[in-house]
Design a protein around this motif. Sequence first.
Motif, PDB file in Angstrom:
ATOM      1  N   ARG A 263       0.851  -1.204   0.000  1.00  0.00           N
ATOM      2  CA  ARG A 263       0.000   0.000   0.000  1.00  0.00           C
ATOM      3  C   ARG A 263       0.870   1.231   0.000  1.00  0.00           C
ATOM      4  NH1 ARG A 263      -4.384  -0.490   4.570  1.00  0.00           N
ATOM      5  NH2 ARG A 263      -2.746  -1.560   5.714  1.00  0.00           N
ATOM      6  N   ARG A 264       1.768   1.213  -0.844  1.00  0.00           N
ATOM      7  CA  ARG A 264       2.737   2.300  -0.868  1.00  0.00           C
ATOM      8  C   ARG A 264       2.092   3.644  -1.196  1.00  0.00           C
ATOM      9  NH1 ARG A 264       8.062   2.757  -4.710  1.00  0.00           N
ATOM     10  NH2 ARG A 264       8.733   4.746  -3.864  1.00  0.00           N
ATOM     11  N   ASP A 265       1.007   3.574  -1.884  1.00  0.00           N
ATOM     12  CA  ASP A 265       0.361   4.831  -2.243  1.00  0.00           C
ATOM     13  C   ASP A 265      -0.184   5.554  -1.027  1.00  0.00           C
ATOM     14  OD1 ASP A 265      -1.261   2.612  -1.981  1.00  0.00           O
ATOM     15  OD2 ASP A 265      -2.916   3.545  -3.048  1.00  0.00           O
ATOM     16  N   GLN A 266      -0.246   4.846   0.074  1.00  0.00           N
ATOM     17  CA  GLN A 266      -0.722   5.522   1.277  1.00  0.00           C
ATOM     18  C   GLN A 266       0.426   6.038   2.118  1.00  0.00           C
ATOM     19  OE1 GLN A 266      -3.390   2.982   3.347  1.00  0.00           O
ATOM     20  NE2 GLN A 266      -4.863   2.936   1.697  1.00  0.00           N
ATOM     21  N   TRP A 267       1.617   5.796   1.702  1.00  0.00           N
ATOM     22  CA  TRP A 267       2.757   6.339   2.443  1.00  0.00           C
ATOM     23  C   TRP A 267       2.746   7.853   2.334  1.00  0.00           C
ATOM     24  CZ3 TRP A 267       7.618   3.039   0.846  1.00  0.00           C
ATOM     25  CH2 TRP A 267       7.362   1.699   1.143  1.00  0.00           C
TER      26      TRP A 267
ATOM     27  N   THR B  62       4.532  11.303   1.473  1.00  0.00           N
ATOM     28  CA  THR B  62       5.351  11.635   0.315  1.00  0.00           C
ATOM     29  C   THR B  62       6.820  11.333   0.547  1.00  0.00           C
ATOM     30  OG1 THR B  62       3.809  13.422  -0.011  1.00  0.00           O
ATOM     31  CG2 THR B  62       5.783  13.426  -1.349  1.00  0.00           C
TER      32      THR B  62
ATOM     33  N   ARG C 147       7.608   7.766   0.301  1.00  0.00           N
ATOM     34  CA  ARG C 147       7.601   7.297  -1.090  1.00  0.00           C
ATOM     35  C   ARG C 147       8.875   7.701  -1.800  1.00  0.00           C
ATOM     36  NH1 ARG C 147       3.604  10.077  -3.488  1.00  0.00           N
ATOM     37  NH2 ARG C 147       2.339  10.543  -1.643  1.00  0.00           N
TER      38      ARG C 147
END
Length: 367
Positions: A348-352, A354, A357
């Motif tokens: 769920r890297r998109d929830q890291w 910025t 990421r």
Amino acid sequence: MAAVQPRGRLSPADTRPARGPEDDEGLIYMQCCGQEDVELRDSQRGASVYLPAGSSEGAWPSAAPLTCAGSSNSFRSPESVEMDEIMAAMVLTSLSCSPRVHSPPQKDLLPASSSSGDMECGGGELSDSGSSGYWSWDHGSASPAPSPSVTEMDGSLGQPPDEGLHMELDYEARRYKGSGKGAYRCLWPSCGKVLNSRVGMKRHIQLHHLGGGSEHSQREEDFYYAEISSEEEPAPPSPAPTLSIGPWASCSSPLGASTPGTLASASAFSTPLSQSAPSSVWQIHTEHLYQVLASRSRSVSVGEQWLQRNSAPTRSQTISASPSRNHCTFRKGRGEAKKCRKVYGVERRDQWCTACRWKKACQRFPD
DNA sequence: AATGCCGGGCT
DNA sequence: AGCCCGGCATT
């Protein structure tokens, strides 16, 4: 770690010692911080103070007039009752003025679960229950001793001892007032929506920013809104009410390595907003601010200021004995906070945040 | 091995 | 400025 967190518990055994009527004049019991047997024994009223054996010198102010009024008396004469009322008033007064909202960790008070996270200014729970004094003790393993005759208060702190508390109370008051008023502002970039219901705001964030309402975002939306009040927001740069800036302050690198990590995690996962709001606000601010600061040299970011403000004194104090680090090229060790990677997982890297990421220092869960 | 993130490169 | 990643330190 010795970050003991005494909750001002008054165990029944403490409050009601099985004594006879002679207690009326002879003994005054002092309950504080789970101290096993703090006892004021005075043959004449108000004479000497017996501190618990083994209490480290200096940890307790010498003359602590804290008494739990009426804690030991069953039968009293009218004068005694009146006296107790006076004393109760004094106790309440002194409690409300207690400078010890944040004091160095007491020695072995309670073996109780010590969560140093509570040292944080907003994190301590503010019990509004009737037990006066609960909050102040809870706030920082504090000796509740507010004695005006205390000669050596927190001399280490550069400010008048009361000031910290006042600021803190002020802060809390504002917080609670804000919550009562119930205005919530979405902190999502370029959103800024203001709603007057927390639920509504959560829903807004879930729907509009987090893309649907799966279970995980249940907690996450807390990051993205803040309570606001009609007054303007408190100016962030005001000095930390409770925490002294550690030995790292001279260094531009956030070496605090303290526990706001736990704090951040706790605020993110354990409980609702009332606890998490302030830190979350800061976190979210720092996160978005990171995008501005990203390609600059990391001097002193807001996050680092936040860190310095919130680094738990227990830790930084214990560490402060370590050799001085004059140059700031010291690479920060791994903090104990869970970072986005751990929290959300790689999948769920998109929830890291910025920064995570970009493989930069995490801004959502700063150390 | 996993994680955190600095330093630096690319667009 | 935004993004990505090699590589190193740490756990």
